[in-house]
Structures are given as structure tokens and as C-alpha cells.
Design an enzyme around this catalytic site. Structure first.
Site, short mmCIF file in Angstrom:
data_model
loop_
_atom_site.label_atom_id
_atom_site.label_comp_id
_atom_site.label_asym_id
_atom_site.label_seq_id
_atom_site.Cartn_x
_atom_site.Cartn_y
_atom_site.Cartn_z
N ARG A 11 -15.21 19.76 57.74
CA ARG A 11 -14.75 20.03 56.36
C ARG A 11 -13.83 21.23 56.30
NH1 ARG A 11 -19.96 19.15 56.12
NH2 ARG A 11 -20.70 17.24 55.13
N ASP A 67 -12.07 18.89 68.97
CA ASP A 67 -13.36 18.58 68.36
C ASP A 67 -14.10 17.62 69.29
OD1 ASP A 67 -14.44 18.58 65.08
OD2 ASP A 67 -15.45 17.32 66.58
N ARG A 122 -20.04 31.20 63.01
CA ARG A 122 -21.30 31.86 63.32
C ARG A 122 -21.08 32.82 64.49
NH1 ARG A 122 -22.69 30.67 59.08
NH2 ARG A 122 -24.58 29.63 58.34
N ASP A 137 -15.91 37.13 60.39
CA ASP A 137 -16.71 37.24 59.18
C ASP A 137 -18.20 37.17 59.52
OD1 ASP A 137 -16.98 37.30 56.27
OD2 ASP A 137 -17.72 35.24 56.45
N GLU A 196 -26.92 39.96 62.00
CA GLU A 196 -26.45 40.42 60.70
C GLU A 196 -27.63 40.95 59.90
OE1 GLU A 196 -24.35 37.16 58.86
OE2 GLU A 196 -22.94 36.99 60.52
N HIS A 198 -19.88 38.54 56.26
CA HIS A 198 -20.31 37.16 56.00
C HIS A 198 -20.08 36.79 54.52
CE1 HIS A 198 -23.04 33.79 57.66
NE2 HIS A 198 -22.22 33.31 56.75
N ALA A 250 -17.09 34.91 53.63
CA ALA A 250 -16.01 33.92 53.54
C ALA A 250 -16.32 32.84 52.52
CB ALA A 250 -15.74 33.31 54.91
N1 LIG Z 1 -18.67 32.47 56.90
C1 LIG Z 1 -19.14 31.74 55.90
O1 LIG Z 1 -19.35 32.22 54.80
C2 LIG Z 1 -19.41 30.28 56.13
C3 LIG Z 1 -19.55 29.43 55.02
C4 LIG Z 1 -19.72 28.07 55.21
C5 LIG Z 1 -19.78 27.57 56.52
N2 LIG Z 1 -19.70 28.42 57.57
C6 LIG Z 1 -19.77 27.89 58.93
O2 LIG Z 1 -18.56 27.19 59.19
C7 LIG Z 1 -18.80 26.26 60.24
C8 LIG Z 1 -18.06 24.96 59.99
O3 LIG Z 1 -18.49 24.39 58.77
P1 LIG Z 1 -18.01 22.92 58.34
O4 LIG Z 1 -18.50 22.71 56.95
O5 LIG Z 1 -16.58 22.72 58.63
O6 LIG Z 1 -18.89 22.04 59.35
P2 LIG Z 1 -18.70 20.49 59.67
O7 LIG Z 1 -20.03 20.03 60.17
O8 LIG Z 1 -18.06 19.75 58.55
O9 LIG Z 1 -17.65 20.50 60.90
C9 LIG Z 1 -17.96 21.06 62.16
C10 LIG Z 1 -17.10 20.36 63.20
O10 LIG Z 1 -17.35 21.00 64.45
C11 LIG Z 1 -17.35 19.98 65.44
N3 LIG Z 1 -18.05 20.44 66.64
C12 LIG Z 1 -19.38 20.47 66.89
N4 LIG Z 1 -19.62 20.95 68.11
C13 LIG Z 1 -18.41 21.22 68.65
C14 LIG Z 1 -18.00 21.73 69.92
N5 LIG Z 1 -18.90 22.04 70.87
N6 LIG Z 1 -16.69 21.87 70.15
C15 LIG Z 1 -15.76 21.51 69.20
N7 LIG Z 1 -16.09 21.03 67.99
C16 LIG Z 1 -17.40 20.89 67.73
C17 LIG Z 1 -18.05 18.81 64.77
O11 LIG Z 1 -17.79 17.58 65.43
C18 LIG Z 1 -17.44 18.87 63.37
O12 LIG Z 1 -16.29 18.08 63.25
C19 LIG Z 1 -20.33 26.14 60.34
O13 LIG Z 1 -20.75 26.90 61.45
C20 LIG Z 1 -20.85 26.86 59.13
O14 LIG Z 1 -22.09 27.47 59.35
C21 LIG Z 1 -19.50 29.76 57.40
#
Ligand SMILES: NC(=O)c1ccc[n+]([C@@H]2O[C@H](COP(=O)([O-])OP(=O)(O)OC[C@H]3O[C@@H](n4cnc5c(N)ncnc54)[C@H](O)[C@@H]3O)[C@@H](O)[C@H]2O)c1
Length: 321
Positions: free
Chosen positions: A152, A172, A233, A257, A262, A281, A283
Site C-alpha cells: 500500500r 518485492d 520498522r 522514522d 522505541e 515514529h 510518519a
Molecule cells: N512509520 C509509521 O508511522 C508507519 C505507519 C504505517 C505503516 N508502517 C510500516 O510500513 C510498512 C509497510 O506498510 P504497508 O501498508 O505498505 O504494508 P503492505 O503489507 O501493504 O506491503 C508490504 C509489502 O512488502 C513486501 N515484502 C514483504 N517481505 C518482503 C521482503 N523480504 N522483501 C521485499 N518486499 C517484501 C510485501 O510483499 C508487500 O508487498 C510496514 O512495516 C508498516 O509497519 C509504518
């Protein structure tokens, strides 16, 4: 029926209160930090909304009435999902509340690093009016950005950074992500190519499958002029290896971020690097996304409590409790 918010640092729970009042359900807020807090204060509860408190196997085994946990957020790394599945506990998250915000934050990092915003601001305030200290700055539209993870947030970011004219390459593990015509402009590359070709590498993948993926070996494959941006993360990047890479010029700069622990320790060696910028954290945050997160987490708990359904299941227990 007992619904408990295990912990919440949002300042208020007005949004959750509205949802549960409309659904005719009662709930209460605890501020659990440890496993023992959860076991003591959530005894007898069936439905939990959880922020950071550790939902471990031990906790779920000690709460035999527990049926459901909704996580405030996308990441579920503080929940032992495998144990939940085995024990019949349904886990859900809120995957889509802040993807615009995280993509915007990552873009802000990319722009700030590329345009040397932070060091130049500091220099100017110190009364040195001299653009030459910013050298070198590259033209955005000549830069290649590499996205590690095209879910996403990765896709959302790709659409935004494309408007700057950057070349976008992606890696990916799930080939199906490339079926989305909205990201046909992204060139599919291997992890090694992503590292070698990108002027900025941005991490948009979950911790569970990527812990330590950006270690000394991976960092050594990046360009010395490249930036590493992590809004996903902390544990995905080995922080000791990054510290070394920033100090010895293996890469040019990093913007994070998230940290492996943390709140981060102010004495963390990474903070001694001028080429490292960090935000707490945040974002995911905007006024709008915060309300959406709270409303959706409460709606998930209400829906599971009343109808045993949820919109965003993370697991599928064979025998739900
Ligand atoms: N900093 C913040 O405030 C914040 C907020 C929301 C989400 N996040 C983090 O952002 C990250 C992504 O969120 P998202 O909603 O896009 O997740 P998502 O599940 O929609 O997408 C993650 C993608 O990573 C891919 N993936 C998994 N393992 C992989 C690997 N070893 N190598 C390459 N690609 C791989 C998956 O196939 C998937 O397409 C998550 O870790 C989430 O915790 C952080």
C-alpha cells in the site's frame, strides 16, 4: 462482553467512545505496558484493542476468554500472530489509515536529504549565507529511487515520487504486486540491483519477513552517494552496521522514522552522525489519519463482538475461540 483498550497514547478516546456508544457496547481503557500488566488488567476480557503492549503467547494463554485483538496500526510485530492463530484468537489491524501520510513523510525525507535542507538551514541560522556548502545536489529528475516493498505505502509513494520525474525501480518478494497497472512504470529489479542502482533506497516492507535485511553486506552494495530512508520498522536495518556505513562513507545519509528500540535512547550512536536524521515514529500521523485509525480499530472490535466479523483479518484461526 468485555472490550478493553490495552494501551493508548493518543490523548483521548473520543472516537472509540462514539463507535462503542453507537454499537451499544461498553468498554474501558487500561494503560498496560508489560505482559504482567496485560494478564492482570485484562483478565476475563474477550475483545482487546492494542497499541504497543506485548501480546505474547504467554499473555494469550493466560487470558482464556480472549477471542479478538485489534491493533491500532498496520504493523503487528508486538503480537505473536502464530500463537494467536494456534490459540484461536482472531487478530486484525488497520492497514489503510495512514498510507498517504507515511508516503508523504518518506517523500519529505527524500526531498530534505536531496536538497540538503537540514544542514543548510542550520548553516544559514548560524549566519553563513553560502549555497556552496550544499554541494553536490543532483537534479531530481535524473535520480533513481528504489522501493523495497510495493504494498500500500510503497505504491502510494511511487505515484508521488514519479511526479518529480524520478526513475522508479522496485523489489518485492510477491510477484503479484506487479500485476497492478497503476505501477506499470516501476521497473522490477532484484534486491542487489535495487541497492546498486538507486540514489535513494526506501523501505516499505514489514519487519516480520525482513529483519536485518539491511546489514553491512547490503549497505556495502549501495552507492556511496545514496540515501537510505526507513519509515517501516527499525529492526529491518542493522543499526550498528548503518552507523559504520554513515561514518565511513559507505552511504551518504539516512533518514529514519523508526528505530529498533522505541523510544530511542538519546545516547544512541546513530544520533552522533550529522548525516542521520530521525523523527519519532510519526510518519502515520495527521489529524485526519489519527481519527480514522481510532474509528476503524473500534469498528473492528465492535463488529467482531457483535457479529464475529472483521474487515482487516491478519490471521485465520482454524478453531476460533
Ligand atoms: N512509520 C509509521 O508511522 C508507519 C505507519 C504505517 C505503516 N508502517 C510500516 O510500513 C510498512 C509497510 O506498510 P504497508 O501498508 O505498505 O504494508 P503492505 O503489507 O501493504 O506491503 C508490504 C509489502 O512488502 C513486501 N515484502 C514483504 N517481505 C518482503 C521482503 N523480504 N522483501 C521485499 N518486499 C517484501 C510485501 O510483499 C508487500 O508487498 C510496514 O512495516 C508498516 O509497519 C509504518
Amino acid at each position: 462482553m468485555t472490550i478493553i483498550i490495552t494501551d493508548c497514547d493518543h490523548g483521548n478516546i473520543d472516537e472509540e467512545t462514539k463507535v462503542f456508544a453507537t454499537a451499544g457496547l461498553t468498554f474501558r481503557l487500561e494503560q498496560c505496558i508489560t505482559e504482567d500488566d496485560l494478564i492482570a488488567r485484562c483478565a476475563g476480557s474477550e475483545y482487546l484493542i492494542n497499541q504497543y503492549a506485548p501480546m505474547t503467547r504467554r499473555v494469550m494463554e493466560a487470558l482464556p476468554d480472549l477471542k479478538f485483538v485489534a491493533r491500532y496500526g498496520v504493523g503487528v510485530d508486538n503480537i505473536d500472530v502464530a500463537a494467536a492463530t494456534e490459540l484461536g484468537v482472531q487478530v486484525c489491524n488497520v492497514p489503510d489509515y495512514g498510507m498517504n501520510e507515511v508516503a508523504d513523510h518518506a517523500l519529505t525525507f527524500f526531498l530534505a536529504l536531496s536538497r540538503k535542507l537540514i544542514p543548510m538551514n542550520e548553516q544559514t541560522r548560524a549566519l553563513r549565507w553560502d549555497y556552496k556548502a550544499s554541494k553536490p545536489i543532483r537534479r531530481m529528475s535524473d535520480m533513481t529511487v528504489g522501493l523495497y516493498g510495493l504494498g500500500r505505502i510503497g505504491k502510494n509513494f511511487a505515484g508521488k515520487v514519479r511526479t518529480l520525474g524520478c526513475k522508479v525501480v522496485g523489489y518485492d518478494v510477491n510477484d503479484a504486486v506487479y500485476n497492478d497497472p497503476a505501477i506499470a512504470f516501476i521497473e522490477k529489479v532484484s534486491f542487489d540491483d535495487l541497492l546498486a542502482r538507486s540514489d535513494a533506497v526506501l523501505i516499505f516492507a514489514p519487519l516480520e519477513t525482513t529483519r536485518g535485511a539491511f546489514d553491512k553486506t547490503a549497505l556495502s552494495k549501495m552507492k556511496p552517494s545514496a540515501y537510505l530512508i526507513n519509515t517501516s520498522r527499525g529492526g529491518i536495518v542493522d543499526e550498528a552496521d548503518l552507523d559504520e556505513a554513515l561514518k565511513n562513507g559507505t552511504i551518504a545519509a539516512a533518514a529514519f522514522d523508526v528505530m529498533s528500540k522505541e523510544p530511542a535512547d538519546p545516547a544512541h550512536p546513530l544520533f552522533q552522525n550529522e548525516n542521520f536524521i530521525c523523527t519519532p515514529h510519526m510518519a502515520w500521523y495527521s489529524e485526519e489519519s489519527a481519527l480514522e485509525l481510532k474509528r476503524k480499530a473500534a469498528e473492528e472490535a465492535a463488529s467482531y463482538a457483535k457479529e464475529r466479523t472483521c474487515r482487516y483479518p491478519v490471521n485465520k484461526p482454524a478453531t476460533p475461540r
